[in-house]
Structures are given as C-alpha cells and as structure tokens.
Design an enzyme around this catalytic site. Structure first.
Site, PDB file in Angstrom:
ATOM      1  N   TYR A   1     -10.723   0.531  11.008  1.00 44.89           N
ATOM      2  CA  TYR A   1     -11.987   0.857  10.341  1.00 44.89           C
ATOM      3  C   TYR A   1     -12.363  -0.120   9.229  1.00 44.89           C
ATOM      4  O   TYR A   1     -13.383   0.058   8.578  1.00 44.89           O
ATOM      5  CB  TYR A   1     -11.949   2.277   9.769  1.00 44.89           C
ATOM      6  CG  TYR A   1     -10.730   2.651   8.962  1.00 44.89           C
ATOM      7  CD1 TYR A   1     -10.561   2.197   7.659  1.00 44.89           C
ATOM      8  CD2 TYR A   1      -9.752   3.474   9.510  1.00 44.89           C
ATOM      9  CE1 TYR A   1      -9.446   2.542   6.914  1.00 44.89           C
ATOM     10  CE2 TYR A   1      -8.629   3.824   8.781  1.00 44.89           C
ATOM     11  CZ  TYR A   1      -8.483   3.358   7.482  1.00 44.89           C
ATOM     12  OH  TYR A   1      -7.368   3.700   6.745  1.00 44.89           O
ATOM     13  N   LYS A   2     -11.557  -1.158   9.028  1.00 41.92           N
ATOM     14  CA  LYS A   2     -11.895  -2.155   8.006  1.00 41.92           C
ATOM     15  C   LYS A   2     -12.689  -3.286   8.666  1.00 41.92           C
ATOM     16  O   LYS A   2     -13.853  -3.126   8.988  1.00 41.92           O
ATOM     17  CB  LYS A   2     -10.622  -2.643   7.318  1.00 41.92           C
ATOM     18  CG  LYS A   2      -9.833  -1.516   6.614  1.00 41.92           C
ATOM     19  CD  LYS A   2      -8.603  -2.057   5.932  1.00 41.92           C
ATOM     20  CE  LYS A   2      -7.698  -0.951   5.413  1.00 41.92           C
ATOM     21  NZ  LYS A   2      -8.327  -0.111   4.378  1.00 41.92           N
TER      22      LYS A   2
ATOM     23  N   PHE B   1       0.846  -1.179   0.000  1.00 35.22           N
ATOM     24  CA  PHE B   1       0.000   0.000   0.000  1.00 35.22           C
ATOM     25  C   PHE B   1       0.890   1.240   0.000  1.00 35.22           C
ATOM     26  O   PHE B   1       1.869   1.306   0.746  1.00 35.22           O
ATOM     27  CB  PHE B   1      -0.917  -0.001   1.233  1.00 35.22           C
ATOM     28  CG  PHE B   1      -2.038   0.986   1.142  1.00 35.22           C
ATOM     29  CD1 PHE B   1      -3.157   0.713   0.364  1.00 35.22           C
ATOM     30  CD2 PHE B   1      -1.975   2.190   1.813  1.00 35.22           C
ATOM     31  CE1 PHE B   1      -4.197   1.628   0.267  1.00 35.22           C
ATOM     32  CE2 PHE B   1      -3.004   3.111   1.722  1.00 35.22           C
ATOM     33  CZ  PHE B   1      -4.117   2.831   0.944  1.00 35.22           C
TER      34      PHE B   1
ATOM     35  N   ARG C   1     -12.312  -5.602  -6.093  1.00 31.93           N
ATOM     36  CA  ARG C   1     -12.144  -6.243  -4.791  1.00 31.93           C
ATOM     37  C   ARG C   1     -13.526  -6.521  -4.184  1.00 31.93           C
ATOM     38  O   ARG C   1     -14.322  -5.602  -4.002  1.00 31.93           O
ATOM     39  CB  ARG C   1     -11.322  -5.382  -3.849  1.00 31.93           C
ATOM     40  CG  ARG C   1      -9.908  -5.104  -4.328  1.00 31.93           C
ATOM     41  CD  ARG C   1      -9.037  -4.558  -3.214  1.00 31.93           C
ATOM     42  NE  ARG C   1      -9.617  -3.389  -2.564  1.00 31.93           N
ATOM     43  CZ  ARG C   1      -9.066  -2.772  -1.525  1.00 31.93           C
ATOM     44  NH1 ARG C   1      -7.942  -3.213  -1.006  1.00 31.93           N
ATOM     45  NH2 ARG C   1      -9.644  -1.708  -0.999  1.00 31.93           N
TER      46      ARG C   1
ATOM     47  N   ASP D   1       2.410  -4.388   8.604  1.00 36.25           N
ATOM     48  CA  ASP D   1       1.210  -3.569   8.525  1.00 36.25           C
ATOM     49  C   ASP D   1       0.042  -4.542   8.402  1.00 36.25           C
ATOM     50  O   ASP D   1      -0.138  -5.195   7.372  1.00 36.25           O
ATOM     51  CB  ASP D   1       1.283  -2.644   7.303  1.00 36.25           C
ATOM     52  CG  ASP D   1       0.047  -1.763   7.155  1.00 36.25           C
ATOM     53  OD1 ASP D   1      -0.982  -2.052   7.802  1.00 36.25           O
ATOM     54  OD2 ASP D   1       0.094  -0.785   6.375  1.00 36.25           O
TER      55      ASP D   1
END
Length: 432
Positions: free
Chosen positions: A242-243, A135, A392, A217
């Site tokens: 928050y995922k 990322f 995704r 990560d």
C-alpha cells in the site's frame, strides 16, 4: 526517453522545476491517479494514492461478486482461486525472484510471524539479529516468535546498534555478527525514518559468512527500488503493497521464500497454504503447497487484493527501472533545494546523499519538526512526522512533479521565516 539528469548545481527557481517536468517521460502517469483536491501529496511512503487502474480492478471484482457470487472462484476473469499466485508472478520481477518464490497473502506482520517462525523451526535457529532503527512491528513479531519457543528475547534477540542514530551500515552489522552467534539476520531494505537504503547484497554475504539466514522487510522500498533477492542470496522477505505499489489501505501483503527453503513446514499453517490440487479433498492433515504459496494462511481477501492487480498495470507500463530513476531525481532535487534554501532555517537532511544509499523519501530534520508538519498539512501539503524531529517527504515517482517538490520547499521557507509553526501545539497523540 530517460528522466532528465540534474546538473551539478541546479537552479533553485520554479521555472527550472517546470522544465524538468516538461522533459519527464513518466509525466503522464499522474493522469492515472486521483489527487485529492488541493493537496500536494508527499506521503506515498505511508499510503499511495488510488489509481484509476486500481479502481477499475476493484470494481471488476465487486461486479463479479454481485453477478457470480461463489462461482467467481472459478469463473471470474481472472479467477479468484489463483489470484494470490497470479499477483505473485507479477511481483516477482520487482524483487528479482522466480515466480514460484513470490506470492501475496496475509499482512506484513503475519508474514513476519510465519516466515521467521518457519526458519526458527526448520533450522533449529535460536538467535536473531535486528537493528535498533527498525519499524516496531518487526521487533514485536520476532520477540513473540522467540517467546513461543521458550527463548528469552533478552538473550536471543541481538540488536545491531547504529553508529550515527540515522543509518545502519554494513560495518554496524558486521560488528554485531562478530560479537554474537547469530542464526538469522532480519533487516529492512529501507529504514522507515531516515530513508536509508541498506546494502542488501553486502549484508547477505556477511550473513552467509557467519552461517546465518538472511531475511528482509522490503515494505519501504518495493515499487520504488528494484531488488535482486535471488542474485543477492536473500532467504526470505516480506513487504506491504500500500506504499509505493499503491495497492490501497490495508492491501494484501507480499512474501518471498527462496526455493532453497521450499518444503519447510510453515510456522502458521492454514487452509490456503495447502496444495491447490488437494485443498478440496478436505483432509485434516496439511498437504503444503510445493512453493511460496505454502506460506499463505487464510482465504485471500479479494477486495484487498484486487486494487493491487490494477496498480501493477501502472508499474509494468512505467517499468521499475524508470520509476527508480525518477525517484532518485526527485529526491536528489529535494536534497539540493534543502541545502540551498532550507539549511539556513535549521533544516538538515537526515537521509544519505548517495543515490544508491537512499530509498524513495527524504528525512528533513528540524527541532520543530512536528509543528512544521502540522503547518504543512494546513497548506494542503501531506507529509508525515516521525519523532524525534523528522518530517518525511516522499515525492512518489508515480504522481509527484518537480514543480510540486519546489513548491513544498518554498512553503517550508515561508513557514520557517515567519515562524508559522508557533501557532501550533506541541506534539500530540494521533496519526502523524
């Protein structure tokens, strides 16, 4: 009752999906979430949905702010002063760590800055290994930390190259370590595009063999995959909440520091990383907390932390192992339906097929991925697109049903067969 296992060749009709939902021991979790009207939400790997538990926890803190004002730091229940450590204690079992090694604070990017910077300073490290599918923010932060120490990223940032453009194997990492003198290895637990779950334990062993520290990560796995950071020999880790943890947009982040590194001066020292016992002595010299709490920087944003407190109730009630089991079953079912119904329309699975190499989402690759994702959104199917060709699809185990997975595939068949995507413009700017 365990999540039902899929047979070797599952039926592809909707009735079978509905049977799986009837047998699902976690089916009732869905009632604890707000599902946007008309949506089939498959984007929990970007932003999880609001739970009623999170809403209640946030409302409680808002009420405390109104009724107690500044007294909330000591008189709220739970008190605000120890909020980050208390949430860290609740997160520790999800990552296989001691409570003292986990805390919430800052954002994921800030935590990368402070933890990578700490390791560079504390151990005289100069060279960091990353991967070419990572990322972007991880690379931005690491490059910045190198530059701040007078180290040219062109020379001190080593990139492990993917051998297939989708995954990063242990062999890819080993090859990079063999060719370079590396001090820190920093990799994701799950690749954000393909959904590959990396072999953290094997890579940690490799790092140690080469005398390097190992950081991860875990943003794209926490809450959907159990980790064992202590047992696997991870030195430090960062993640967002928050995922799959459903902590809300911009929710407070989490971090892990192995107790082996307690006492190392944080690269970003701040007021809230001071020892709690001496904070209000107002010294001008830093008296760092004796544990992971030292890597907090500023005052915790309570309104960005409270929803996580509620969402962790859901995680704990379900159990991370049961959530992982259902996540694997959902993605396995999606892969099977893709092979059976979508392959003939040009779709390909870009995610590893072995469950122990797959995170919580599936990468569906198609030359018209962007326009297809737009067509899905207009049908109330919320997914996201990542260039060059990846849709995704993240069937979150907290609130997505097997029947919804079936219906998404059914819509994809219709969109492909009727070339519905041709009605849409090609890739444009904006949030995808």
């Amino acid at each position: 009752m365990p999540t039902p296992e899929l047979p070797a060749d599952p039926p592809t009709d909707r009735a079978f999906a509905e049977e799986l939902d009837e047998q699902d021991p976690l089916a009732s979790l869905r009632d604890r979430f707000y599902i946007p009207d008309g949506d089939r939400y498959m984007d929990g790997n970007s932003l999880g949905l609001m739970s009623k538990d999170a809403e209640a926890a946030l409302a409680r803190v808002v009420d405390e702010w109104r009724d107690l004002a500044i007294r909330g730091w000591g008189e709220a229940d739970p008190d605000w002063f120890h909020y980050p450590e208390r949430l860290g204690d609740r997160l520790a079992p999800l990552v296989g760590a001691k409570e003292s090694e986990v805390v919430v604070g800052n954002s994921t990017t800030v935590n990368i800055h402070t933890l990578v910077g700490t390791m560079l300073d504390a151990y005289g490290a100069e060279t960091i290994l990353v991967d070419d599918l990572d990322f972007p923010t991880d690379h931005y932060a690491i490059r910045a930390q190198l530059r701040q120490r007078g180290l040219d990223p062109a020379e001190h940032l080593v990139v492990a190259e993917s051998s297939d453009g989708r995954t990063v194997t242990v062999e890819d990492v080993e090859a990079a370590l063999a060719e370079n003198d590396v001090d820190i290895v920093f990799l994701p637990t799950v690749l954000y595009r393909s959904g590959q779950l990396l072999d953290v334990e094997a890579i940690a062993d490799l790092a140690r063999e080469h005398g390097a520290l190992f950081g991860v990560d875990a943003a794209h796995s926490i809450g959907a995959v159990r980790h064992e950071f202590d047992a696997n020999g991870v030195d430090f880790a960062v993640w967002c909440t928050y995922k799959y943890l459903n902590g809300g947009p911009g929710a407070i982040a989490g971090l892990y520091v192995s107790e082996e590194h307690f006492g190392s001066p944080p690269a970003l020292a701040g007021w809230w990383g001071n020892d709690k016992g001496t904070m209000f002595e107002m010294r001008t010299t830093y008296d760092q907390a004796p544990d992971a709490g030292a890597w907090q920087v500023g005052t915790p944003p309570l309104l960005a932390a409270a929803p996580l407190d509620g969402s962790l109730d859901v995680v704990e009630d379900a159990g991370i192992d049961a959530l992982r089991e259902k996540s694997v079953a959902l993605t396995e079912y999606l892969v099977h339906l893709t092979d059976a119904r979508l392959a003939e329309h040009g779709f390909e699975v870009g995610t590893p097929r072995e469950p122990d190499r797959r995170g919580g989402h599936v990468a569906l690759e198609h030359p018209e991925g962007y326009r297809i994702s737009e067509a899905l959104r207009d049908r109330g199917i919320v997914v996201d697109y990542r260039p060059p060709n990846v849709i995704r699809v993240a069937p979150s185990p907290y609130y997505v049903t097997f029947a919804e997975v079936w219906s998404v595939v059914d819509d994809l068949v219709q969109i492909a067969e009727d070339a519905v995507y041709e009605r849409y413009e090609r890739e444009a700017d904006g949030v995808t």
